[in-house]
Scaffold this active site. Structure first.
Site, PDB file in Angstrom:
ATOM      1  N   ASN A  65       5.687 -11.911 -19.678  1.00 60.19           N
ATOM      2  CA  ASN A  65       5.656 -12.262 -18.250  1.00 60.19           C
ATOM      3  C   ASN A  65       5.738 -13.771 -18.063  1.00 60.19           C
ATOM      4  O   ASN A  65       6.549 -14.276 -17.296  1.00 60.19           O
ATOM      5  CB  ASN A  65       4.378 -11.742 -17.579  1.00 60.19           C
ATOM      6  CG  ASN A  65       4.243 -10.242 -17.685  1.00 60.19           C
ATOM      7  OD1 ASN A  65       5.141  -9.581 -18.174  1.00 60.19           O
ATOM      8  ND2 ASN A  65       3.122  -9.718 -17.238  1.00 60.19           N
ATOM      9  N   ASP A  66       4.860 -14.483 -18.777  1.00 56.61           N
ATOM     10  CA  ASP A  66       4.879 -15.931 -18.630  1.00 56.61           C
ATOM     11  C   ASP A  66       6.107 -16.542 -19.275  1.00 56.61           C
ATOM     12  O   ASP A  66       6.709 -17.466 -18.733  1.00 56.61           O
ATOM     13  CB  ASP A  66       3.596 -16.538 -19.225  1.00 56.61           C
ATOM     14  CG  ASP A  66       2.449 -16.477 -18.213  1.00 56.61           C
ATOM     15  OD1 ASP A  66       2.714 -16.764 -17.036  1.00 56.61           O
ATOM     16  OD2 ASP A  66       1.321 -16.116 -18.597  1.00 56.61           O
ATOM     17  N   GLU A 100       4.063 -17.872 -25.126  1.00 56.71           N
ATOM     18  CA  GLU A 100       4.411 -17.789 -23.698  1.00 56.71           C
ATOM     19  C   GLU A 100       5.211 -18.999 -23.265  1.00 56.71           C
ATOM     20  O   GLU A 100       5.933 -18.958 -22.285  1.00 56.71           O
ATOM     21  CB  GLU A 100       3.128 -17.747 -22.853  1.00 56.71           C
ATOM     22  CG  GLU A 100       2.261 -16.547 -23.120  1.00 56.71           C
ATOM     23  CD  GLU A 100       0.798 -16.836 -22.807  1.00 56.71           C
ATOM     24  OE1 GLU A 100       0.343 -16.373 -21.762  1.00 56.71           O
ATOM     25  OE2 GLU A 100       0.146 -17.541 -23.600  1.00 56.71           O
ATOM     26  N   ARG A 134      -8.007  -8.308 -22.480  1.00 57.65           N
ATOM     27  CA  ARG A 134      -8.058  -9.443 -21.532  1.00 57.65           C
ATOM     28  C   ARG A 134      -9.530  -9.772 -21.257  1.00 57.65           C
ATOM     29  O   ARG A 134     -10.141  -9.213 -20.344  1.00 57.65           O
ATOM     30  CB  ARG A 134      -7.370  -9.066 -20.225  1.00 57.65           C
ATOM     31  CG  ARG A 134      -5.923  -8.626 -20.365  1.00 57.65           C
ATOM     32  CD  ARG A 134      -5.397  -8.239 -18.986  1.00 57.65           C
ATOM     33  NE  ARG A 134      -4.151  -7.495 -19.067  1.00 57.65           N
ATOM     34  CZ  ARG A 134      -2.947  -8.058 -19.022  1.00 57.65           C
ATOM     35  NH1 ARG A 134      -2.839  -9.372 -18.918  1.00 57.65           N
ATOM     36  NH2 ARG A 134      -1.879  -7.306 -19.087  1.00 57.65           N
ATOM     37  N   CYS A 146       3.179  -8.188 -25.814  1.00 62.90           N
ATOM     38  CA  CYS A 146       2.134  -7.581 -24.999  1.00 62.90           C
ATOM     39  C   CYS A 146       2.380  -7.756 -23.506  1.00 62.90           C
ATOM     40  O   CYS A 146       1.557  -7.419 -22.686  1.00 62.90           O
ATOM     41  CB  CYS A 146       0.752  -8.112 -25.374  1.00 62.90           C
ATOM     42  SG  CYS A 146       0.570  -9.882 -25.087  1.00 62.90           S
ATOM     43  N   HIS A 155       0.822  -1.211   0.000  1.00 65.72           N
ATOM     44  CA  HIS A 155       0.000   0.000   0.000  1.00 65.72           C
ATOM     45  C   HIS A 155       0.850   1.252   0.000  1.00 65.72           C
ATOM     46  O   HIS A 155       0.528   2.251  -0.645  1.00 65.72           O
ATOM     47  CB  HIS A 155      -0.941  -0.009   1.204  1.00 65.72           C
ATOM     48  CG  HIS A 155      -2.159  -0.845   0.973  1.00 65.72           C
ATOM     49  ND1 HIS A 155      -2.866  -1.427   1.991  1.00 65.72           N
ATOM     50  CD2 HIS A 155      -2.774  -1.202  -0.169  1.00 65.72           C
ATOM     51  CE1 HIS A 155      -3.885  -2.108   1.483  1.00 65.72           C
ATOM     52  NE2 HIS A 155      -3.836  -1.990   0.182  1.00 65.72           N
TER      53      HIS A 155
END
Lengths: 785, 205
Positions: A679-680, A656, A532, A724, A432
Site C-alpha cells: 500500500n505504502d 515500503e 499490527r 503483506c 455505508h
C-alpha cells in the site's frame, strides 16, 4: 490589495470605525477604505449612488469588500451593485460581518495582501473573539449554562474517530437522559458543543486518540455521564471488525441477499439519484408537511434498523441525522416564515453534507453520503415520489442497479432476487451503502464513472477485474459466474490444505492481524505475516507494559497454534495516530516521522516493545519487523536497539520506501527476511495520496512500476520476501506475486482461503512475468491474467 | 401623459409632506422614526428636479425620480421606492400607455421592491399594501375597466392591506427587532404606499 467600502447610516460612525481599523495597520500597508455614510455630515441615511461611487473609488483588481451597518445600508449596497459596471460588480462582496469588528479584522487581513475570500472570512469571524470571551456565541449559548456541571473525560479509540455512526450512538444516548450534556475536544480545544446534536458532535472532528471532556447538568447528569463512559469503553458502539464485513457463506435465511460473488449481469435499472422537486407547491403549513415526511422516513429507518441488527448502527446514524435537533430547529424557524419545506430541507442538508465533506478524515468525508441519503428520502416523501423508487421496479430477470452513489438504506432494502448486483458510479470503498451491500453478499462494483448506460440494456461487471461492460457476451459472463461459484465452494472446503501450485511451489499464505479476533476468525492461515501492534492496543491512552504486550502476543499466537507470528513494531504517523505517542502536526505526515523514524528521538516505547518480543520469542516462533525503513543506518540502529537475538527470533524490515526497495541488498546483510508493504510502496512510487479520492485511482498496486520494483526486491534481497499489503489479498495479484518469486503472502482474514485456492489452480510456469512487467499500465496487467 | 405622471409625483410629494408627521409617528412606534421625514425629503428633491428639468418621455421621468429617491431618502424606503420607480420607468420605455401597460409597469416596479427587500406577504411591510393593490388593479382592467377605475380599486385594496398590517408581527426591517411588540401598530411603509396609490387615482387617470 483589496479595497474596502464602509456603508453606514452615520458618517461619524463610519469615519470613527475607519479610524479604529487603520490604527491597527502600518501607514504604507493600509488598504484603500472608502466611506459611503449618511446623507450629509449629520443626517442619518444611506445613498445607493454614493455607495456605487465609493465602490468605484475603492475598486482594485483584487476585489472590494463592503461592510455595512443595517437596514437600508444593505438595500442601498445591493442596489449600488446594479449601478456599477457588471465586471466590477463581479469582484465586489457584501459581507454580513459586524461593522466595527469586521472592519478591524478586514483592514488587518487585507494589509497582508490576502485574497477577497480570505479577508471576507476573517471579517465574518469578527465576533468570535468576543463571543468566546463572553460565552454567548450561537454555538456556545446553551453549553455555557452547563459549565457548573460535572465532567468526565474519555478517549476516542475508534479507528476513524467520532464519525457519524459512533457519534449517533452518543447523541442517542445523551438524548435519552434528562440532562444537558456538552462535549469539548480537549486536544483541539473545539467545543463545548451540544452532545445531543449530531451535526455538532460529528463535525467536532474528534479523531482517534483525542481526549473528550463531557460536562453535564440536570437531574440525570450523573447517569448520563456514567453511560457515556460506558459507551466510550465500547468504542462508542463502533465494532471495528464489522466495518468491512466480507463473507464466504451464503446469506442467512430471511435476508434476500446476493450471491456473494464479485461478478454479475442483468438489465440495467438506472437511478439518477436526483429527486425531482420542480412540481412541489408550498402550502400554508409547511412545518406540518415536513414533520410528517420526517416521521415517515424515521419510521422506515427504524424498520431497517430493527430488521438488520448487524447494520443497525448505520441506520441509527441516519436516524440521528434525520432528527438532529440543531438542524430541525433551524429549519422550523425558516418554515414558520413561510418558506417551502422542500427548499429549506434541501438547503440545510446540502450545507450539512458540505460540512462533512470539508472534514479532514477521508472516511468521515464519505459520511456526507449518509446526509444526502437522508436528504433525498425526505425529499421523496415531500414530493410524493416514493413509489417511483427504482429499487421497486419489476424486472423479468435479476437486474443491475446503476446508481451515482449507494446509500445504506437502498443497499439494505435491495431484493437479492430481483437485483443481481449494483454498479456505483462514484469511487470509494467505505461508503455505508457499499459496506451494507458487501455484508449482504450483493455483487458490487464501484467507480464505474460516467459510462453511458441505456436503461434496460444488459450490463455485466466483474469487480475482480475491475471491468464494467454494456451488452456483454452473456455466455462468457455466465461461465465466469460458474467458475467463481465453484471457486468459492472449493476455497471454503479446502481452506486448511496448503497452497501448492500446479508446478509444485508451496506459497505460505498468512493472515494480517489487527485484533485477536482476526486471528481467531481466519481459516487456513499458515501464521500471521503481520501483527499490527498499533491496533492491538488502539483503545489505550497509556502505553501497554511489557507484560501486557507479551500477553497480547501470546493471545494472537494461541489463535494460530504452532504457527509463526510476525510482530511489526509500532507503526505510527501518516494516517495512524498512536494515542500514547503524541506527534506534532506535520505538513506532510506521509513523508514525515512515520514508523521506525518516530522512535529515533524517543526510543523508550520501542525498547519496551522489543523487550516484549524477546520474551515471547522464548515461548513461540516469532518474527519481528521494523516499518518504514529507508537507510542501512536505520537498520543498524534498530538491530542495536533489539540487542542479542534469542534463538529462533527472525528479524526483518518492511519494504515500503522506494529507496529501501532499490538498495534492498545493502539493507539485508544482517536480516532474515523482508516484507513488502504494497500500500505504502504504491503510494510512494506513484506519488499518490490514496486517501484523496481525486487521485486515488493512480495508486494501483498492479501498476507495472510497482511490480517491477517488487521484482527487483525479490531478485536482490538475498533473503525470503513476503508481501503483506492489500495486493496480497487479491487472488489474481497473489498469483503474479508468487510468479515473481515472493515466498509469503499475508492477507486479510476472509481472503486466506480464496488466495490459497487460486494459488492451487495456478501454474506459475505459464505466467508470462516478462509481459506483466513490460505492460503499459495496471489495466493491461489485469488483462493479462 | 408626461404631465399626468409629473402631476402624480408633485401631488404625492404634497401628500407625503402633509402626512410626514403622521408617518414618522407610525414609524416611531416600531422603527427609527424617520419614514415621514425621509420621504418628505426624497419627494421634495423629486419636485425640485421636476422644476428644473423637462422630460421627453414618461420612462425618463420615472427613472430620474427613482434615482433621486435612491440618493435622497436615506432610509430603507429610498432603495425600495427608488427601485420601484426605476423599474416602473424601464417597463414603460417605448410602450404605449394603456391601463394594461401601466399595470404591467406597476407590477415590474413592485417586483423590484420584492427583489430588493426580499419581503413576503404578511411580513408587515409595504408589500402588504402593494400586493392586494396590484391584484385589484388587474381585476378591474381584466373586466374592461378604465385606468381611473383600476387605480381607484388599487388604492382601496392598498388601504385594506395597510389596515391588515396592524395585527401582524414584523419580520423585516428594523421593526423586526421588536418581534411581538410590533403587533398592534400600522406599518408606515404600507401607509405611504397607500398614500401614493390614492394620489395616483386622483391624478393619473
Amino acid at each position: 490589495m483589496i479595497g474596502i467600502v464602509v456603508v453606514s447610516h452615520s458618517r461619524a460612525l463610519a469615519t470613527a470605525a475607519v479610524g479604529m481599523a487603520t490604527e491597527m495597520v502600518a501607514d504604507g500597508k493600509r488598504p484603500s477604505i472608502v466611506v459611503a455614510a449618511g446623507l450629509d455630515e449629520t443626517t442619518f441615511g444611506t445613498d445607493a449612488v454614493a455607495v456605487s461611487e465609493a465602490i468605484a473609488a475603492a475598486d482594485s483588481a483584487d476585489g472590494v469588500l463592503v461592510l455595512l451597518d443595517l437596514g437600508s445600508a444593505v438595500l442601498s449596497a445591493e442596489l449600488a451593485l446594479e449601478f456599477i459596471d457588471p465586471e466590477v460588480a463581479a469582484r465586489v462582496r457584501l459581507t454580513s460581518a459586524p461593522l466595527v469588528e469586521g472592519l478591524v479584522a478586514a483592514a488587518v487581513t487585507a494589509s497582508s495582501g490576502a485574497s477577497l475570500e480570505a479577508v471576507a472570512a476573517e471579517a465574518e469571524r469578527g465576533l468570535l473573539g468576543k463571543q468566546e470571551h463572553l460565552g454567548d456565541g450561537p454555538a456556545s449559548a446553551e453549553p455555557a449554562a452547563v459549565e457548573a456541571g460535572q465532567s468526565v473525560e474519555v478517549v476516542v479509540s475508534n479507528q476513524h474517530g467520532l464519525h457519524a455512526r459512533p457519534a449517533a450512538r452518543l447523541v442517542g444516548l445523551v438524548n435519552g437522559f434528562d440532562a444537558r450534556v456538552t462535549v469539548t475536544d480537549v486536544d483541539t480545544g473545539h467545543g463545548p458543543v451540544d452532545a445531543g446534536s449530531l451535526s455538532m458532535v460529528a463535525t467536532l472532528n474528534a479523531i482517534r486518540g483525542h481526549l473528550l471532556r463531557f460536562t453535564a447538568d440536570g437531574p440525570e447528569a450523573d447517569a448520563a455521564l456514567a453511560a457515556i463512559q460506558e459507551l466510550a469503553t465500547e468504542n462508542f458502539g463502533d465494532d471495528e471488525p464489522a466495518r468491512f464485513p466480507a463473507r464466504l457463506s451464503a446469506p442467512t435465511d430471511g435476508d434476500n441477499g446476493g450471491s456473494g460473488l464479485d461478478v454479475a449481469y442483468g438489465p440495467a435499472v438506472l437511478a439518477s439519484g436526483i429527486v425531482d422537486v420542480d412540481g412541489y407547491v408550498a402550502g400554508d403549513n409547511e412545518s406540518a408537511r415536513l414533520e410528517a415526511a420526517v416521521e415517515a422516513v424515521a419510521e422506515e429507518l427504524r424498520r431497517l434498523r430493527d430488521a438488520s441488527p448487524d447494520l443497525a448502527g448505520i441506520f441509527e446514524a441516519q436516524l440521528a441525522l434525520l432528527t438532529d435537533r440543531q438542524q430541525l430547529k433551524e429549519i422550523r424557524e425558516v418554515l414558520d416564515r413561510g418558506a417551502s419545506a422542500v427548499n429549506v430541507w434541501q438547503l440545510v442538508y446540502d450545507r450539512l453534507a458540505e460540512r462533512f465533506e470539508a472534514l479532514h478524515d477521508a472516511y468521515q468525508r464519505e459520511r456526507a453520503q449518509d446526509v444526502r441519503a437522508v436528504r433525498d428520502r425526505v425529499l421523496r416523501h415531500l414530493t410524493g415520489t416514493t413509489e417511483d423508487s427504482p429499487i421497486e421496479v419489476e424486472t423479468e430477470q435479476p437486474a443491475i442497479l446503476v446508481v451515482p452513489e449507494l446509500d445504506a438504506a437502498t443497499a439494505a432494502m435491495l431484493d437479492g432476487h430481483r437485483f443481481a448486483g449494483v454498479a456505483v458510479r462514484a469511487a470509494g470503498a467505505t461508503g455505508h451503502g457499499v459496506i451494507v451491500a458487501r455484508s449482504r453478499g450483493i455483487p458490487l462494483i464501484t467507480g464505474i464513472g460516467d459510462v453511458d448506460v441505456p436503461a434496460g440494456a444488459v450490463v455485466a461487471f466483474d469487480a475482480r477485474k475491475g471491468s464494467f461492460e454494456v451488452d456483454p457476451v452473456v455466455e462468457q459472463v455466465r461461465a465466469t459466474i460458474a467458475e467463481r461459484v465453484a471457486e468459492q465452494e472449493q476455497a471454503a472446503a479446502e481452506a486448511e490444505l496448503p497452497a501448492v501450485t500446479v508446478d509444485g511451489r508451496t506459497v505460505a499464505v498468512l493472515v494480517n492481524v489487527g485484533t485477536v479476533q482476526d486471528a481467531l476468525a481466519v481459516r487456513g492461515a499458515d501464521g500471521s505475516g503481520l501483527v499490527r501492534t498499533e491496533l492491538l492496543f488502539g483503545e489505550r491512552r497509556t502505553a501497554p507494559t511489557v507484560a501486557e504486550q507479551v500477553e497480547a502476543f501470546r493471545a494472537v499466537a494461541a489463535a494460530l497454534p504452532g504457527k509463526p507470528i510476525t510482530i511489526r513494531t509500532w507503526d505510527v504517523g501518516g494516517d495512524k495516530p498512536l494515542p500514547f505517542l503524541p506527534q506534532e502536526p506535520e505538513a506532510n505526515p506521509f513523508l514525515g516521522e512515520r514508523g521506525l523514524r518516530a522512535f529515533r528521538r524517543q526510543p523508550e516505547l520501542l525498547r519496551d516493545q522489543l523487550e516484549a518480543v524477546r520474551q515471547i520469542a522464548a515461548e513461540i516462533p516469532v518474527h519481528v519487523m521494523f516499518p518504514m525503513v529507508t537507510t542501512a543506518d536505520e537498520v543498524a540502529w534498530a538491530l542495536d536497539e533489539l540487542g542479542p537475538r534469542p534463538e529462533g527470533l527472525k528479524v526483518g524490515i518492511m519494504i515500503e520506501v522506494p529507496a529501501a526497495a532499490l538498495r534492498v541488498a545493502t539493507l539485508t546483510t544482517d536480516l532474515d527476511f523482508v516484507s513488502i508493504g504494497t500500500n505504502d510502496l504504491t503510494q510512494y512510487i506513484t506519488a499518490t495520496d490514496r486517501t484523496n479520492p481525486a487521485v486515488a485511482a493512480l495508486a494501483d498496486g498492479l501498476d507495472p512500476a510497482v511490480l517491477q520494483l517488487i521484482d527487483h526486491v525479490v531478485r536482490n534481497a538475498g533473503v525470503p520476501v513476503g508481501v503483506c499489503g492489500d495486493l496480497a489479498s487479491n487472488p489474481q495479484a497473489a498469483v503474479i506475486l508468487a510468479a515473481l518469486g515472493v515466498h509469503e503472502l499475508s492477507t486479510i482474514a476472509p481472503q486466506v482461503p480464496l488466495v490459497k485456492a487460486r494459488l492451487r489452480e495456478a501454474d506459475l510456469r505459464l505466467i508470462d512475468t516478462a509481459a506483466v512487467l513490460a505492460a503499459r499500465d495496471g489495466d493491461q496487467v489485469r488483462a493479462l491474467l | 401623459m408626461i404631465d399626468k405622471f409629473a402631476a402624480w409625483l408633485r401631488d404625492s410629494a404634497q401628500v407625503l409632506h402633509d402626512n410626514a408627521a403622521y408617518l414618522t409617528e407610525l414609524d416611531s412606534a416600531i422603527g427609527d422614526a424617520d419614514h415621514g421625514a425621509n420621504l418628505d425629503r426624497g419627494f421634495g428633491a423629486v419636485v425640485a428636479v421636476l422644476d428644473e428639468t423637462s422630460f421627453g418621455s414618461v420612462d425618463e421621468l420615472l427613472k430620474k425620480a427613482g434615482m433621486t429617491l435612491v440618493s435622497k431618502v436615506g432610509g430603507a424606503s429610498g432603495p425600495l421606492y427608488g427601485t420601484f420607480f426605476l423599474r416602473f420607468g424601464t417597463a414603460l420605455a417605448g410602450a404605449e400607455l394603456t391601463p394594461v401597460s401601466i399595470g404591467e409597469g406597476l407590477r415590474a416596479g413592485v417586483g423590484g421592491i420584492l427583489a430588493r427587500g426580499k419581503a413576503e406577504l404578511g411580513d408587515k411591510t409595504m408589500y402588504d399594501a402593494w400586493a392586494p393593490a396590484l391584484d385589484a388593479y388587474d381585476a378591474v382592467v381584466a373586466s374592461g375597466g378604465d385606468l381611473e377605475a383600476a387605480l381607484t380599486a388599487a388604492a382601496e385594496a392598498a388601504a385594506k392591506g395597510r389596515d391588515a398590517t396592524v395585527p401582524l408581527e414584523a419580520r423585516k426591517g428594523r421593526a423586526s427587532y421588536l418581534g411581538e411588540r410590533s403587533v398592534g401598530h400600522q406599518d408606515p411603509g404600507a401607509t405611504s404606499t397607500t398614500l401614493l396609490l390614492e394620489s395616483a387615482a386622483r391624478t393619473l387617470a
